[in-house]
Design a protein around this motif. Structure first.
Motif, mmCIF file in Angstrom:
data_model
loop_
_atom_site.group_PDB
_atom_site.id
_atom_site.type_symbol
_atom_site.label_atom_id
_atom_site.label_comp_id
_atom_site.label_asym_id
_atom_site.label_seq_id
_atom_site.Cartn_x
_atom_site.Cartn_y
_atom_site.Cartn_z
ATOM 1 N N PRO A 1 -16.325 -0.284 -21.389
ATOM 2 C CA PRO A 1 -16.814 -1.443 -20.378
ATOM 3 C C PRO A 1 -16.028 -1.948 -19.329
ATOM 4 O O PRO A 1 -16.514 -2.112 -18.445
ATOM 5 N N ASP A 2 -15.033 -2.506 -20.105
ATOM 6 C CA ASP A 2 -14.155 -3.450 -19.332
ATOM 7 C C ASP A 2 -13.354 -2.814 -18.274
ATOM 8 O O ASP A 2 -13.292 -3.155 -17.092
ATOM 9 N N LEU A 3 -12.858 -1.632 -18.663
ATOM 10 C CA LEU A 3 -12.385 -0.739 -17.632
ATOM 11 C C LEU A 3 -13.230 -0.303 -16.744
ATOM 12 O O LEU A 3 -12.766 -0.268 -15.238
ATOM 13 N N ILE A 4 -14.551 0.126 -16.745
ATOM 14 C CA ILE A 4 -15.497 0.501 -15.741
ATOM 15 C C ILE A 4 -15.851 -0.743 -14.887
ATOM 16 O O ILE A 4 -15.822 -0.600 -13.635
ATOM 17 N N ALA A 5 -16.190 -1.883 -15.356
ATOM 18 C CA ALA A 5 -16.413 -2.900 -14.774
ATOM 19 C C ALA A 5 -15.224 -3.524 -13.952
ATOM 20 O O ALA A 5 -15.558 -3.748 -12.979
ATOM 21 N N CYS A 6 -14.080 -3.544 -14.496
ATOM 22 C CA CYS A 6 -12.980 -3.797 -13.586
ATOM 23 C C CYS A 6 -12.850 -2.942 -12.496
ATOM 24 O O CYS A 6 -12.490 -3.455 -11.218
ATOM 25 N N ALA A 7 -12.801 -1.829 -12.770
ATOM 26 C CA ALA A 7 -12.830 -0.717 -11.334
ATOM 27 C C ALA A 7 -13.862 -0.794 -10.381
ATOM 28 O O ALA A 7 -13.464 -1.193 -9.252
ATOM 29 N N GLU A 8 -14.974 -1.331 -10.965
ATOM 30 C CA GLU A 8 -15.894 -1.615 -10.098
ATOM 31 C C GLU A 8 -15.712 -2.748 -9.110
ATOM 32 O O GLU A 8 -16.047 -3.057 -7.892
ATOM 33 N N GLY A 9 -15.120 -3.750 -10.036
ATOM 34 C CA GLY A 9 -15.203 -5.150 -9.406
ATOM 35 C C GLY A 9 -13.875 -5.128 -8.255
ATOM 36 O O GLY A 9 -13.985 -6.018 -7.447
ATOM 37 N N ILE A 10 -12.920 -4.245 -8.421
ATOM 38 C CA ILE A 10 -11.636 -4.229 -7.406
ATOM 39 C C ILE A 10 -11.649 -3.326 -6.757
ATOM 40 O O ILE A 10 -10.903 -2.991 -5.869
ATOM 41 N N GLY A 11 -12.774 -2.389 -6.845
ATOM 42 C CA GLY A 11 -13.133 -1.302 -5.769
ATOM 43 C C GLY A 11 -12.044 -0.190 -5.720
ATOM 44 O O GLY A 11 -11.613 0.318 -4.890
ATOM 45 N N THR A 12 -12.055 0.248 -7.129
ATOM 46 C CA THR A 12 -11.432 1.514 -7.377
ATOM 47 C C THR A 12 -12.049 2.267 -8.718
ATOM 48 O O THR A 12 -13.245 2.246 -8.797
ATOM 49 N N THR A 13 -11.523 3.194 -8.826
ATOM 50 C CA THR A 13 -12.135 3.976 -10.178
ATOM 51 C C THR A 13 -11.273 3.888 -11.450
ATOM 52 O O THR A 13 -10.039 3.370 -11.384
ATOM 53 N N PRO A 14 -11.970 3.958 -12.517
ATOM 54 C CA PRO A 14 -11.266 3.952 -13.656
ATOM 55 C C PRO A 14 -10.001 4.737 -13.996
ATOM 56 O O PRO A 14 -9.026 4.573 -14.477
ATOM 57 N N ALA A 15 -10.362 6.114 -13.317
ATOM 58 C CA ALA A 15 -9.139 7.176 -13.431
ATOM 59 C C ALA A 15 -7.912 6.545 -12.683
ATOM 60 O O ALA A 15 -6.817 6.804 -13.046
ATOM 61 N N ALA A 16 -8.273 5.804 -11.705
ATOM 62 C CA ALA A 16 -7.233 5.226 -10.603
ATOM 63 C C ALA A 16 -6.255 4.238 -11.527
ATOM 64 O O ALA A 16 -4.922 4.261 -11.638
ATOM 65 N N LEU A 17 -6.922 3.589 -12.299
ATOM 66 C CA LEU A 17 -6.355 2.569 -13.079
ATOM 67 C C LEU A 17 -5.612 3.258 -14.224
ATOM 68 O O LEU A 17 -4.533 2.679 -14.509
ATOM 69 N N VAL A 18 -6.288 3.943 -14.916
ATOM 70 C CA VAL A 18 -5.393 4.855 -15.993
ATOM 71 C C VAL A 18 -4.200 5.517 -15.304
ATOM 72 O O VAL A 18 -3.202 5.546 -16.050
ATOM 73 N N THR B 1 0.725 -1.224 0.065
ATOM 74 C CA THR B 1 0.083 0.044 0.135
ATOM 75 C C THR B 1 0.877 1.371 -0.179
ATOM 76 O O THR B 1 1.997 1.313 0.412
ATOM 77 N N ASN B 2 -0.018 2.535 -0.592
ATOM 78 C CA ASN B 2 0.853 3.652 -0.431
ATOM 79 C C ASN B 2 0.896 4.278 0.969
ATOM 80 O O ASN B 2 0.064 3.561 1.838
ATOM 81 N N ALA B 3 1.388 5.289 1.152
ATOM 82 C CA ALA B 3 1.307 5.936 2.717
ATOM 83 C C ALA B 3 -0.159 6.340 3.077
ATOM 84 O O ALA B 3 -0.481 6.078 4.170
ATOM 85 N N ASP B 4 -1.069 6.433 1.831
ATOM 86 C CA ASP B 4 -2.280 6.762 2.347
ATOM 87 C C ASP B 4 -3.166 5.548 2.364
ATOM 88 O O ASP B 4 -4.440 5.609 2.650
ATOM 89 N N GLY B 5 -2.387 4.476 2.328
ATOM 90 C CA GLY B 5 -3.170 3.187 2.820
ATOM 91 C C GLY B 5 -3.914 2.422 1.239
ATOM 92 O O GLY B 5 -4.518 1.497 1.171
ATOM 93 N N ALA B 6 -3.763 3.308 0.046
ATOM 94 C CA ALA B 6 -4.296 2.684 -1.176
ATOM 95 C C ALA B 6 -3.366 1.890 -1.735
ATOM 96 O O ALA B 6 -2.044 1.623 -1.424
ATOM 97 N N PRO B 7 -3.817 0.558 -2.326
ATOM 98 C CA PRO B 7 -2.753 -0.157 -3.004
ATOM 99 C C PRO B 7 -1.929 0.583 -3.645
ATOM 100 O O PRO B 7 -2.027 1.514 -4.590
ATOM 101 N N ASP B 8 -0.562 -0.055 -3.905
ATOM 102 C CA ASP B 8 0.131 0.673 -4.841
ATOM 103 C C ASP B 8 0.269 0.130 -5.986
ATOM 104 O O ASP B 8 -0.779 -0.737 -6.509
ATOM 105 N N ASP B 9 0.992 0.612 -7.252
ATOM 106 C CA ASP B 9 0.600 0.544 -8.603
ATOM 107 C C ASP B 9 0.684 -1.044 -8.920
ATOM 108 O O ASP B 9 -0.115 -1.484 -9.642
#
Length: 94
Positions: A68-85, A6-14
């Motif tokens: 659609p895959d980007l959005i579904a993946c983000a929802e599926g793993i509990g993040t946002t499409p912008a975070a994946l990008v 995780t990052n310092a803010d507790g979010a998963p690292d890249d």
């Protein structure tokens, strides 16, 4: 104390976030085959290079190419499409 993945803010690292996206992608056989066909990776290559930045960038680029895959993946793993990008951008720049 934050975990190593995780990052310092507790979010998963890249890498952790991208690996979670990879697991999500591979959970559906047709999508997994599309990933292999699109990237040119063989299953053995994917297994041996799953955590390599280039492989993770290819995966995230694959998801970005089909919104659609980007959005579904983000929802599926509990993040946002912008975070994946943003993850792809940082991995690509590293």
């Amino acid at each position: 104390m934050p975990r190593d993945d995780t990052n310092a803010d507790g979010a998963p690292d890249d890498s952790t976030l991208a690996l979670r996206a990879l697991v999500w992608t591979l959970a559906e056989p047709q999508r997994a085959m599309r990933l292999l066909d699109t990237t040119g990776l063989a299953p053995a290559d994917l297994r041996s290079s799953a955590s390599a930045p280039a492989t993770l960038v290819a995966l995230l680029t694959f998801l970005e190419a089909h919104e659609p895959d980007l959005i579904a993946c983000a929802e599926g793993i509990g993040t946002t499409p912008a975070a994946l990008v943003a993850t792809r951008e940082r991995l690509e720049a590293a």
